[in-house]
Design a protein around this motif. Structure first.
Motif, PDB file in Angstrom:
ATOM      1  N   GLY A 185      33.103  -0.033  -8.515  1.00 39.36           N
ATOM      2  CA  GLY A 185      32.083  -1.068  -8.546  1.00 39.36           C
ATOM      3  C   GLY A 185      31.065  -0.856  -7.452  1.00 39.36           C
ATOM      4  O   GLY A 185      31.267  -0.044  -6.547  1.00 39.36           O
ATOM      5  N   HIS A 196      21.141  -3.886  -9.092  1.00 39.30           N
ATOM      6  CA  HIS A 196      22.265  -3.544  -9.968  1.00 39.30           C
ATOM      7  C   HIS A 196      23.564  -4.073  -9.377  1.00 39.30           C
ATOM      8  O   HIS A 196      23.796  -3.948  -8.178  1.00 39.30           O
ATOM      9  CB  HIS A 196      22.424  -2.015 -10.111  1.00 39.30           C
ATOM     10  CG  HIS A 196      21.212  -1.327 -10.602  1.00 39.30           C
ATOM     11  ND1 HIS A 196      20.487  -0.464  -9.824  1.00 39.30           N
ATOM     12  CD2 HIS A 196      20.577  -1.372 -11.791  1.00 39.30           C
ATOM     13  CE1 HIS A 196      19.459  -0.004 -10.511  1.00 39.30           C
ATOM     14  NE2 HIS A 196      19.487  -0.544 -11.705  1.00 39.30           N
ATOM     15  N   TRP A 213      27.544  -3.538 -10.716  1.00 37.97           N
ATOM     16  CA  TRP A 213      28.382  -2.926 -11.745  1.00 37.97           C
ATOM     17  C   TRP A 213      29.830  -2.954 -11.286  1.00 37.97           C
ATOM     18  O   TRP A 213      30.134  -2.683 -10.117  1.00 37.97           O
ATOM     19  CB  TRP A 213      27.959  -1.479 -12.016  1.00 37.97           C
ATOM     20  CG  TRP A 213      28.902  -0.760 -12.936  1.00 37.97           C
ATOM     21  CD1 TRP A 213      28.963  -0.875 -14.300  1.00 37.97           C
ATOM     22  CD2 TRP A 213      29.937   0.143 -12.565  1.00 37.97           C
ATOM     23  NE1 TRP A 213      29.975  -0.087 -14.797  1.00 37.97           N
ATOM     24  CE2 TRP A 213      30.590   0.554 -13.748  1.00 37.97           C
ATOM     25  CE3 TRP A 213      30.385   0.649 -11.357  1.00 37.97           C
ATOM     26  CZ2 TRP A 213      31.660   1.433 -13.745  1.00 37.97           C
ATOM     27  CZ3 TRP A 213      31.455   1.532 -11.347  1.00 37.97           C
ATOM     28  CH2 TRP A 213      32.075   1.925 -12.544  1.00 37.97           C
ATOM     29  N   VAL A 214      30.723  -3.301 -12.214  1.00 38.71           N
ATOM     30  CA  VAL A 214      32.164  -3.271 -11.978  1.00 38.71           C
ATOM     31  C   VAL A 214      32.803  -2.559 -13.156  1.00 38.71           C
ATOM     32  O   VAL A 214      32.503  -2.867 -14.317  1.00 38.71           O
ATOM     33  CB  VAL A 214      32.745  -4.702 -11.823  1.00 38.71           C
ATOM     34  CG1 VAL A 214      34.258  -4.671 -11.732  1.00 38.71           C
ATOM     35  CG2 VAL A 214      32.146  -5.398 -10.603  1.00 38.71           C
ATOM     36  N   ALA A 215      33.678  -1.600 -12.876  1.00 35.84           N
ATOM     37  CA  ALA A 215      34.376  -0.862 -13.933  1.00 35.84           C
ATOM     38  C   ALA A 215      35.125  -1.846 -14.828  1.00 35.84           C
ATOM     39  O   ALA A 215      35.672  -2.852 -14.354  1.00 35.84           O
ATOM     40  CB  ALA A 215      35.355   0.146 -13.326  1.00 35.84           C
ATOM     41  N   GLU A 216      35.118  -1.572 -16.108  1.00 33.39           N
ATOM     42  CA  GLU A 216      35.740  -2.452 -17.103  1.00 33.39           C
ATOM     43  C   GLU A 216      37.158  -2.867 -16.697  1.00 33.39           C
ATOM     44  O   GLU A 216      37.515  -4.036 -16.793  1.00 33.39           O
ATOM     45  CB  GLU A 216      35.758  -1.739 -18.460  1.00 33.39           C
ATOM     46  CG  GLU A 216      36.112  -2.624 -19.622  1.00 33.39           C
ATOM     47  CD  GLU A 216      34.986  -3.546 -20.060  1.00 33.39           C
ATOM     48  OE1 GLU A 216      35.299  -4.693 -20.417  1.00 33.39           O
ATOM     49  OE2 GLU A 216      33.827  -3.134 -20.034  1.00 33.39           O
ATOM     50  N   ARG A 259      37.197  -5.731 -14.061  1.00 31.42           N
ATOM     51  CA  ARG A 259      36.507  -7.001 -14.310  1.00 31.42           C
ATOM     52  C   ARG A 259      37.505  -8.151 -14.409  1.00 31.42           C
ATOM     53  O   ARG A 259      38.636  -7.971 -14.828  1.00 31.42           O
ATOM     54  CB  ARG A 259      35.655  -6.903 -15.571  1.00 31.42           C
ATOM     55  CG  ARG A 259      34.513  -5.938 -15.357  1.00 31.42           C
ATOM     56  CD  ARG A 259      33.615  -5.788 -16.541  1.00 31.42           C
ATOM     57  NE  ARG A 259      32.674  -4.694 -16.259  1.00 31.42           N
ATOM     58  CZ  ARG A 259      31.897  -4.150 -17.148  1.00 31.42           C
ATOM     59  NH1 ARG A 259      31.900  -4.582 -18.393  1.00 31.42           N
ATOM     60  NH2 ARG A 259      31.079  -3.171 -16.801  1.00 31.42           N
ATOM     61  N   GLY A 300      33.485  -8.439  -8.581  1.00 32.90           N
ATOM     62  CA  GLY A 300      32.049  -8.724  -8.657  1.00 32.90           C
ATOM     63  C   GLY A 300      31.640  -9.780  -7.643  1.00 32.90           C
ATOM     64  O   GLY A 300      30.634  -9.636  -6.950  1.00 32.90           O
ATOM     65  N   THR A 340      19.310 -10.778 -15.101  1.00 32.16           N
ATOM     66  CA  THR A 340      20.279 -10.275 -16.066  1.00 32.16           C
ATOM     67  C   THR A 340      19.756 -10.500 -17.478  1.00 32.16           C
ATOM     68  O   THR A 340      18.876 -11.337 -17.688  1.00 32.16           O
ATOM     69  CB  THR A 340      21.650 -10.976 -15.902  1.00 32.16           C
ATOM     70  OG1 THR A 340      22.578 -10.429 -16.846  1.00 32.16           O
ATOM     71  CG2 THR A 340      21.550 -12.478 -16.119  1.00 32.16           C
TER      72      THR A 340
END
Length: 143
Positions: free
Chosen positions: A55, A70, A72-75, A78, A83, A106
């Motif tokens: 992330g 940006h 972003w967090v890896a699936e 989550r 986050g 967003t």
């Protein structure tokens, strides 16, 4: 009598000297009117035990505000608070830089709702950007 001008249209895939000049001239005019941007970019990264990126946040500070460009967090990470933790680190960084607020945008309402749980408030929306969706802008003052 009107002066004659020539309009030149350029489709650019890379920055040219002309586009850099336009940017510099606008930057100078804005600085003259509003003060120096004092722009600083930042990145905050989260890595797993194996060193893999899981992330991160990146953005910039200017005019005493931080823009989170940006998040972003890896699936697989989550829903575990990463986050929120990254956004907390971004806020801490902004405070350390003397910022008075943080802003973000967003394309997803559920993501906007997540930011609202962190204290952000909607400040604007552009409908159909991208087509079929909306671009939602949010901000949070830092006290």
């Amino acid at each position: 009598m009107a002066k004659s001008i020539e309009i030149e249209k350029l489709a650019l895939s890379i920055e040219t000297a002309e586009s850099a000049e336009l940017s510099a001239r606008l930057g100078a005019a804005l600085s003259e009117r509003f003060g120096a941007r004092a722009e600083q970019t930042f990145s905050i990264l989260a890595r797993g035990e194996d060193g893999a990126l899981i992330g991160g946040v990146n953005g910039l500070t200017h005019w005493r505000w931080a823009y989170v460009r940006h998040l972003w967090v890896a699936e697989s990470w989550r829903g575990q608070g990463l986050g929120a933790r990254l956004m907390g680190e971004a806020e801490r960084f902004a405070r350390d830089c003397g910022c008075v607020g943080v802003y973000i945008d967003t394309f997803e309402r559920r993501v906007a709702a997540f930011y609202e749980t962190l204290g952000f408030a909607p400040v604007g929306e552009i409908a159909d950007f991208p087509p079929g969706h909306s671009r939602i802008s949010l901000s949070k003052p830092l006290r």
